[in-house]
Design a protein around this motif. Structure first.
Motif, mmCIF file in Angstrom:
data_model
loop_
_atom_site.group_PDB
_atom_site.id
_atom_site.type_symbol
_atom_site.label_atom_id
_atom_site.label_comp_id
_atom_site.label_asym_id
_atom_site.label_seq_id
_atom_site.Cartn_x
_atom_site.Cartn_y
_atom_site.Cartn_z
ATOM 1 N N PRO A 115 0.817 -1.218 0.000
ATOM 2 C CA PRO A 115 0.000 0.000 0.000
ATOM 3 C C PRO A 115 0.853 1.272 0.000
ATOM 4 O O PRO A 115 1.926 1.308 0.614
ATOM 5 N N LEU A 116 0.352 2.311 -0.678
ATOM 6 C CA LEU A 116 1.055 3.588 -0.750
ATOM 7 C C LEU A 116 1.409 4.160 0.627
ATOM 8 O O LEU A 116 2.514 4.688 0.809
ATOM 9 N N PRO A 117 0.506 4.112 1.634
ATOM 10 C CA PRO A 117 0.862 4.676 2.936
ATOM 11 C C PRO A 117 2.154 4.121 3.518
ATOM 12 O O PRO A 117 2.863 4.829 4.246
ATOM 13 N N LEU A 176 6.695 3.887 26.193
ATOM 14 C CA LEU A 176 5.934 4.983 26.807
ATOM 15 C C LEU A 176 5.037 5.676 25.795
ATOM 16 O O LEU A 176 3.842 5.900 26.041
ATOM 17 N N THR A 177 5.613 6.027 24.653
ATOM 18 C CA THR A 177 4.828 6.754 23.657
ATOM 19 C C THR A 177 3.794 5.850 22.988
ATOM 20 O O THR A 177 2.698 6.293 22.645
ATOM 21 N N ALA A 178 4.139 4.564 22.799
ATOM 22 C CA ALA A 178 3.164 3.638 22.228
ATOM 23 C C ALA A 178 1.984 3.448 23.166
ATOM 24 O O ALA A 178 0.825 3.381 22.733
ATOM 25 N N GLY A 179 2.264 3.380 24.474
ATOM 26 C CA GLY A 179 1.182 3.276 25.444
ATOM 27 C C GLY A 179 0.311 4.524 25.458
ATOM 28 O O GLY A 179 -0.920 4.449 25.552
ATOM 29 N N PHE A 180 0.955 5.683 25.321
ATOM 30 C CA PHE A 180 0.216 6.947 25.276
ATOM 31 C C PHE A 180 -0.678 7.017 24.048
ATOM 32 O O PHE A 180 -1.796 7.554 24.105
ATOM 33 N N ALA A 181 -0.200 6.470 22.919
ATOM 34 C CA ALA A 181 -0.912 6.607 21.647
ATOM 35 C C ALA A 181 -1.918 5.492 21.389
ATOM 36 O O ALA A 181 -2.666 5.564 20.417
ATOM 37 N N ARG A 182 -1.976 4.468 22.234
ATOM 38 C CA ARG A 182 -2.779 3.283 21.904
ATOM 39 C C ARG A 182 -4.274 3.571 21.807
ATOM 40 O O ARG A 182 -4.998 2.871 21.107
ATOM 41 N N ASP A 183 -4.762 4.594 22.499
ATOM 42 C CA ASP A 183 -6.183 4.920 22.457
ATOM 43 C C ASP A 183 -6.486 6.080 21.516
ATOM 44 O O ASP A 183 -7.558 6.682 21.595
ATOM 45 N N ARG A 184 -5.549 6.370 20.660
ATOM 46 C CA ARG A 184 -5.738 7.446 19.686
ATOM 47 C C ARG A 184 -5.637 6.879 18.277
ATOM 48 O O ARG A 184 -4.932 5.889 18.059
ATOM 49 N N PRO A 185 -6.322 7.506 17.319
ATOM 50 C CA PRO A 185 -6.210 7.026 15.934
ATOM 51 C C PRO A 185 -4.760 7.028 15.470
ATOM 52 O O PRO A 185 -4.002 7.957 15.767
ATOM 53 N N GLY A 186 -4.374 5.978 14.730
ATOM 54 C CA GLY A 186 -2.996 5.856 14.288
ATOM 55 C C GLY A 186 -2.529 7.051 13.475
ATOM 56 O O GLY A 186 -1.410 7.535 13.648
ATOM 57 N N ARG A 187 -3.395 7.561 12.590
ATOM 58 C CA ARG A 187 -2.994 8.689 11.755
ATOM 59 C C ARG A 187 -2.703 9.920 12.603
ATOM 60 O O ARG A 187 -1.721 10.634 12.370
ATOM 61 N N THR A 188 -3.525 10.182 13.601
ATOM 62 C CA THR A 188 -3.319 11.333 14.477
ATOM 63 C C THR A 188 -1.995 11.218 15.219
ATOM 64 O O THR A 188 -1.228 12.181 15.321
ATOM 65 N N SER A 189 -1.712 10.025 15.744
ATOM 66 C CA SER A 189 -0.466 9.817 16.484
ATOM 67 C C SER A 189 0.746 9.989 15.582
ATOM 68 O O SER A 189 1.722 10.665 15.938
ATOM 69 N N LEU A 190 0.704 9.381 14.407
ATOM 70 C CA LEU A 190 1.836 9.467 13.478
ATOM 71 C C LEU A 190 2.100 10.914 13.082
ATOM 72 O O LEU A 190 3.261 11.365 13.059
ATOM 73 N N LEU A 191 1.032 11.650 12.759
ATOM 74 C CA LEU A 191 1.180 13.050 12.373
ATOM 75 C C LEU A 191 1.764 13.869 13.521
ATOM 76 O O LEU A 191 2.672 14.692 13.327
ATOM 77 N N GLY A 192 1.268 13.636 14.721
ATOM 78 C CA GLY A 192 1.764 14.368 15.885
ATOM 79 C C GLY A 192 3.243 14.112 16.136
ATOM 80 O O GLY A 192 4.022 15.046 16.393
ATOM 81 N N PHE A 193 3.661 12.849 16.041
ATOM 82 C CA PHE A 193 5.059 12.514 16.276
ATOM 83 C C PHE A 193 5.967 13.161 15.223
ATOM 84 O O PHE A 193 7.045 13.666 15.552
ATOM 85 N N GLY A 195 1.799 13.557 3.540
ATOM 86 C CA GLY A 195 1.460 12.229 3.051
ATOM 87 C C GLY A 195 0.679 11.415 4.062
ATOM 88 O O GLY A 195 -0.292 10.726 3.714
ATOM 89 N N ILE A 196 1.090 11.498 5.322
ATOM 90 C CA ILE A 196 0.376 10.773 6.389
ATOM 91 C C ILE A 196 -1.054 11.300 6.502
ATOM 92 O O ILE A 196 -2.010 10.530 6.611
ATOM 93 N N LEU A 197 -1.193 12.611 6.466
ATOM 94 C CA LEU A 197 -2.514 13.219 6.601
ATOM 95 C C LEU A 197 -3.434 12.827 5.451
ATOM 96 O O LEU A 197 -4.637 12.592 5.641
ATOM 97 N N LYS A 198 -2.883 12.720 4.255
ATOM 98 C CA LYS A 198 -3.699 12.451 3.073
ATOM 99 C C LYS A 198 -3.930 10.972 2.812
ATOM 100 O O LYS A 198 -4.984 10.590 2.278
ATOM 101 N N ALA A 199 -2.953 10.124 3.161
ATOM 102 C CA ALA A 199 -3.002 8.742 2.678
ATOM 103 C C ALA A 199 -3.179 7.678 3.755
ATOM 104 O O ALA A 199 -3.709 6.609 3.471
#
Length: 392
Positions: free
Chosen positions: A2-4, A57-74, A173-177
């Protein structure tokens, strides 16, 4: 694929460039900020420790958030840390930005590994991981030499600015795809965070994490100290150093690409064939390093074998951590970066011995030998994706 996945690899490329390019920038940073080169070297240690601690630590923090939001934030935090690092005149502030960048890198890689595995069918995790890690290997081919050249021509701050800017297309790219998934997806059947951490008590998982860390320790320990081998033992000029690093990076790209096609269905073949060859390659490189032609060939081969075996073992971490769907990527990240942190430290202890500049190569062989000895009684762990055998 996949492109993403390829867009995530762009971000991994930027982060890999930042992690590795510092070695060539330390003298300029030390001179500019009024500290010793040894003190500036602490920036590398800070980054490695931040990656190890930050992944769970960060994976635990991000586990209840959408993956795209977490990736973009990081990615945005990582970019902002480099902007601040590029403009600061304080070594203390720069040190702090490296820790923040490492935490963001660790969080991104942990979530990206989990996201990559979710974007493909369960039997294609290895290929997805290969695409993701290709960002790291391309960083060693182009990003690290490019960062060093940019630092030489325009100063170390220009290299930091370049990394910050490189993050922006990755963020778009993360935001769009990257697919947006709601937070509560599969919440009813998802293990609790405590249950996911409990997976670390499984012997199989800890075994493949240990093996991945040992092989990556050999890789990063030898890679870190290749320059003195090139200019000292081989007697080549300084301009050959980036050539050798690019050769190693090109080999690593070839190795991770080939392993990606085999690590899902034939991981035992990669380990059985690649392990002994990798073990023989490090002492062979130490013995033949004085012959430039042999050096160049063996550097390429060792890059390919190191990343083929290392990426296959990290793929096994994802398989063995299937019971920790949101934390598996962080366990793989920890295994990678324990090796990246420990390897250079082990290799450095050999420089003051009779082996001299070749000490890190002998140390790399010893680390691979240890991994193969540890693995030999548990071959079935490396040849199946199942997690129901007894090694607990």
């Amino acid at each position: 694929m996949p492109l993403p996945l390829y867009l995530l690899a762009v971000a991994v490329f930027a982060m890999g460039t930042s992690e590795f390019m510092l070695a060539g920038l330390l003298p300029d940073i030390a001179s500019d900020l009024g500290v010793s080169v040894g003190s500036a070297g602490a920036l590398t240690s800070a980054y490695a420790i931040g990656m190890i601690v930050g992944a769970p630590l960060t994976a635990g923090f991000a586990r209840d958030r959408p993956g795209r939001t977490s990736l973009l934030g990081f990615v945005l935090v990582f970019s902002a840390a480099h902007v601040l690092g590029a403009v600061t005149g304080s070594f203390t502030v720069l040190f702090a930005t490296r820790i923040v960048a490492a935490l963001a890198n660790a969080g991104f890689l942990a979530v990206a590994l989990t996201t990559a595995a979710a974007l493909v069918s369960p039997d294609r995790k290895g290929r997805a991981l290969a695409v993701l890690l290709s960002g790291t290997t391309v960083a060693t081919i182009a990003g690290v030499p490019g960062g060093s050249v940019l630092g030489t021509l325009l100063g170390w701050r220009a290299a930091f600015w370049a990394v910050a800017v490189l993050c922006l297309p990755a963020a778009i790219g993360i935001l769009k795809a990257v697919p947006a998934r709601p937070v509560p997806e599969n919440a009813a059947g998802r293990p609790t965070l405590r249950a996911e951490f409990a997976q670390l008590r499984r012997g199989r998982l800890m075994l493949v994490m240990l093996l991945g860390a040992l092989v990556n320790a050999a890789t990063f320990g030898s890679f870190t100290f290749l320059a003195p081998v090139v200019t000292g033992t081989a007697g080549l000029g300084e301009l050959w150093v980036p050539v050798v690093l690019v050769l190693f990076g090109t080999g690593s790209f070839a190795g991770v690409t080939l392993a990606g096609r085999l690590s899902d269905r034939r991981p035992g073949l990669v380990v059985a064939a690649g392990g002994p060859l990798l073990l023989l390659g490090w002492p062979a490189l130490a013995v033949l390093a004085g012959k430039p032609a042999a050096l160049l060939v063996l550097v390429f081969a060792q890059g390919a074998l190191s990343f083929a075996l290392g990426s296959t073992l990290i793929t096994r971490v994802l398989y063995e951590a299937a019971g920790a769907p949101t934390m598996a990527g962080s366990y793989a990240t920890v295994a990678l970066n324990v090796g990246a942190a420990v390897g250079p430290l082990v290799a450095a202890t050999t420089l003051g011995t009779g082996a001299g500049d070749l000490g890190p190569l002998w140390a790399a062989g010893l680390l691979v030998a240890t991994a193969l000895l540890v693995a030999s009684p548990f071959r079935e762990v490396l040849t199946t994706g199942r997690s129901d055998e007894v090694l607990r």
